[in-house]
Design an enzyme around this catalytic site. Structure first.
Site, PDB file in Angstrom:
ATOM      1  N   ASP A   1      29.147  38.169  45.398  1.00  0.00           N
ATOM      2  CA  ASP A   1      30.464  38.625  44.933  1.00  0.00           C
ATOM      3  C   ASP A   1      31.364  38.884  46.128  1.00  0.00           C
ATOM      4  O   ASP A   1      30.886  39.187  47.228  1.00  0.00           O
ATOM      5  CB  ASP A   1      30.327  39.949  44.161  1.00  0.00           C
ATOM      6  CG  ASP A   1      29.748  39.771  42.760  1.00  0.00           C
ATOM      7  OD1 ASP A   1      29.598  38.625  42.300  1.00  0.00           O
ATOM      8  OD2 ASP A   1      29.445  40.807  42.132  1.00  0.00           O
TER       9      ASP A   1
ATOM     10  N   ARG B   1      33.092  30.619  42.945  1.00  0.00           N
ATOM     11  CA  ARG B   1      33.623  31.234  41.716  1.00  0.00           C
ATOM     12  C   ARG B   1      35.043  31.672  42.056  1.00  0.00           C
ATOM     13  O   ARG B   1      35.250  32.372  43.049  1.00  0.00           O
ATOM     14  CB  ARG B   1      32.800  32.452  41.307  1.00  0.00           C
ATOM     15  CG  ARG B   1      33.477  33.252  40.186  1.00  0.00           C
ATOM     16  CD  ARG B   1      32.970  34.691  40.093  1.00  0.00           C
ATOM     17  NE  ARG B   1      31.572  34.759  39.725  1.00  0.00           N
ATOM     18  CZ  ARG B   1      30.776  35.776  40.064  1.00  0.00           C
ATOM     19  NH1 ARG B   1      31.245  36.786  40.781  1.00  0.00           N
ATOM     20  NH2 ARG B   1      29.510  35.766  39.704  1.00  0.00           N
TER      21      ARG B   1
HETATM   22  P1  FDA Z   1      44.127  39.492  33.824  1.00  0.00           P
HETATM   23  O1  FDA Z   1      43.757  40.755  34.494  1.00  0.00           O
HETATM   24  O2  FDA Z   1      45.502  38.935  34.033  1.00  0.00           O
HETATM   25  O3  FDA Z   1      43.865  39.658  32.278  1.00  0.00           O
HETATM   26  C1  FDA Z   1      44.137  38.637  31.336  1.00  0.00           C
HETATM   27  C2  FDA Z   1      43.695  39.113  29.956  1.00  0.00           C
HETATM   28  O4  FDA Z   1      42.268  39.269  29.954  1.00  0.00           O
HETATM   29  C3  FDA Z   1      44.207  40.493  29.555  1.00  0.00           C
HETATM   30  O5  FDA Z   1      45.481  40.393  28.974  1.00  0.00           O
HETATM   31  C4  FDA Z   1      43.144  40.937  28.569  1.00  0.00           C
HETATM   32  O6  FDA Z   1      43.308  40.298  27.342  1.00  0.00           O
HETATM   33  C5  FDA Z   1      41.889  40.395  29.199  1.00  0.00           C
HETATM   34  N1  FDA Z   1      41.264  41.390  30.121  1.00  0.00           N
HETATM   35  C6  FDA Z   1      41.237  41.324  31.462  1.00  0.00           C
HETATM   36  N2  FDA Z   1      40.567  42.369  31.991  1.00  0.00           N
HETATM   37  C7  FDA Z   1      40.190  43.128  30.947  1.00  0.00           C
HETATM   38  C8  FDA Z   1      39.476  44.339  30.827  1.00  0.00           C
HETATM   39  N3  FDA Z   1      39.024  44.991  31.899  1.00  0.00           N
HETATM   40  N4  FDA Z   1      39.270  44.837  29.588  1.00  0.00           N
HETATM   41  C9  FDA Z   1      39.711  44.176  28.497  1.00  0.00           C
HETATM   42  N5  FDA Z   1      40.398  43.014  28.547  1.00  0.00           N
HETATM   43  C10 FDA Z   1      40.631  42.504  29.745  1.00  0.00           C
HETATM   44  N6  FDA Z   1      36.781  40.287  41.342  1.00  0.00           N
HETATM   45  C11 FDA Z   1      36.569  40.384  42.671  1.00  0.00           C
HETATM   46  O7  FDA Z   1      37.429  40.888  43.397  1.00  0.00           O
HETATM   47  N7  FDA Z   1      35.387  39.926  43.199  1.00  0.00           N
HETATM   48  C12 FDA Z   1      34.425  39.338  42.447  1.00  0.00           C
HETATM   49  O8  FDA Z   1      33.387  38.925  42.978  1.00  0.00           O
HETATM   50  C13 FDA Z   1      34.663  39.214  41.049  1.00  0.00           C
HETATM   51  N8  FDA Z   1      33.748  38.619  40.215  1.00  0.00           N
HETATM   52  C14 FDA Z   1      34.089  38.361  38.918  1.00  0.00           C
HETATM   53  C15 FDA Z   1      33.221  37.639  38.107  1.00  0.00           C
HETATM   54  C16 FDA Z   1      33.594  37.282  36.817  1.00  0.00           C
HETATM   55  C17 FDA Z   1      32.661  36.465  35.975  1.00  0.00           C
HETATM   56  C18 FDA Z   1      34.869  37.680  36.319  1.00  0.00           C
HETATM   57  C19 FDA Z   1      35.329  37.280  34.939  1.00  0.00           C
HETATM   58  C20 FDA Z   1      35.700  38.448  37.091  1.00  0.00           C
HETATM   59  C21 FDA Z   1      35.327  38.819  38.381  1.00  0.00           C
HETATM   60  N9  FDA Z   1      36.140  39.596  39.175  1.00  0.00           N
HETATM   61  C22 FDA Z   1      35.869  39.715  40.520  1.00  0.00           C
HETATM   62  C23 FDA Z   1      37.266  40.361  38.567  1.00  0.00           C
HETATM   63  C24 FDA Z   1      38.579  39.607  38.634  1.00  0.00           C
HETATM   64  O9  FDA Z   1      39.018  39.525  39.972  1.00  0.00           O
HETATM   65  C25 FDA Z   1      39.648  40.304  37.791  1.00  0.00           C
HETATM   66  O10 FDA Z   1      39.846  41.602  38.267  1.00  0.00           O
HETATM   67  C26 FDA Z   1      39.318  40.384  36.314  1.00  0.00           C
HETATM   68  O11 FDA Z   1      38.645  39.244  35.865  1.00  0.00           O
HETATM   69  C27 FDA Z   1      40.603  40.490  35.488  1.00  0.00           C
HETATM   70  O12 FDA Z   1      41.418  39.365  35.696  1.00  0.00           O
HETATM   71  P2  FDA Z   1      41.644  38.184  34.617  1.00  0.00           P
HETATM   72  O13 FDA Z   1      41.524  36.903  35.341  1.00  0.00           O
HETATM   73  O14 FDA Z   1      40.718  38.341  33.482  1.00  0.00           O
HETATM   74  O15 FDA Z   1      43.167  38.288  34.205  1.00  0.00           O
END
Ligand code: FDA
Length: 277
Positions: A103, A154
């Protein structure tokens, strides 16, 4: 409330969650939560749990690999120790046909994480990869650097608080960068993980996939346990690779707080449940 995002306290809880997720044709990456350990004994204990998980995944024939954080393996106080511990885990993963995802944490660790991934990949090609964050300006260059070596990436938006000198402060810029980077990764020939719950981005990428004939086997979508299960299932039913990140363990607090911070609605949900009890 933490039970919505965290699969339980023990390895057995996590393996049970993994089996349930696998039944829906969704793969898993298991994360024994923990970060910023301060002693060698703690780092070795974290590694012991990961060795146990790699054996259990193989023994139960689960569709799963593992994700870990370098600060959980001693990176803050002894980078050489962390590299030796993670190196042993990658060797173990290679021996059982699995994979270790390192990560990405806050920006003070970006370069060191990439460097370590490169060295470990040179020893165990195909069994280790890392994470790049679309909010950092440097990520397009890092992506090219890793792709040249065939290292699996990723792609996520990024979950840490970063200064505007090195990261896009506006969500709209992060989102645009995310889509550009994702399109580059999906057509790179190196298998990649598209980690987001952002449905608008997923839809855009599905159009891109159709228009550019990107094979389904070139990438997988990745989402966190308990978030957008509907979208996870829909994509899996459409035949796309989907992997869910399943975190577990007593050290759930920082992970849980990052998930709350991402979405104010989660805090409201927490307050309502708190008042009900
Ligand atoms: P965004 O935050 O714009 O959200 C889009 C939509 O997704 C929201 O409107 C909501 O519907 C839904 N959503 C998002 N987060 C939610 C929550 N907490 N609860 C409920 N609904 C939610 N980061 C990092 O810095 N280092 C890493 O190694 C990783 N590893 C990682 C692995 C995997 C498999 C995922 C999915 C994510 C990560 N992350 C991460 C976290 C990533 O950087 C980010 O903070 C979160 O995924 C939220 O961003 P989104 O891309 O989902 O979009």
């Amino acid at each position: 409330m933490s039970g919505r995002f965290v699969a339980g306290m023990t390895v057995d809880d996590a393996l049970g969650a993994c089996e349930r997720v696998n039944r829906e044709s969704i793969a898993v990456t298991l994360d024994a939560l923990g970060e910023s350990v301060t002693t060698e004994a703690e780092a070795r204990e974290s590694a012991r749990v990961y060795h146990e998980m790699l054996d259990a995944i193989a023994a139960r024939k689960l569709n799963a690999n593992v994700s870990l954080k370098l600060t959980q393996m001693g990176m803050d106080f002894d980078p050489a120790l962390a590299e030796s511990i993670v190196g042993e885990l990658v060797e173990h993963a290679a021996a059982v046909g699995s994979f270790v995802r390192i990560d990405m944490e806050g920006s003070p660790l970006t370069e060191a994480t990439i460097g370590m991934t490169e060295r470990l990949h040179a020893r165990q090609n195909g069994h280790v990869g890392t994470v790049l964050q679309a909010y950092l300006f440097r990520t397009a260059n890092d992506a090219e650097r890793l792709l040249r070596q065939g290292i699996r990436i990723r792609l996520c938006k990024g979950a840490y608080k970063e200064p505007p000198e090195i990261a896009y402060p506006m969500k709209v810029d992060v989102d645009t960068n995310y889509v550009n980077l994702a399109e580059r990764l999906m057509t790179s020939g190196v298998y990649c993980g598209i980690a987001t719950h952002d449905e608008a981005i997923v839809e855009k990428l599905l159009v891109f996939v159709r228009e550019h004939n990107v094979p389904k086997g070139a990438f997988e979508f990745q989402m966190l346990y308990g978030i957008r299960r509907d979208l996870q299932r829909r994509l899996a039913k459409q035949g796309f690779g989907v992997r869910v990140y399943v975190p577990f363990g007593p050290e759930w607090y920082p992970y849980f707080m990052r998930r709350l911070a991402e979405r104010p609605a989660n805090v409201l949900f927490l307050m309502k449940n708190f008042l009900k009890n």
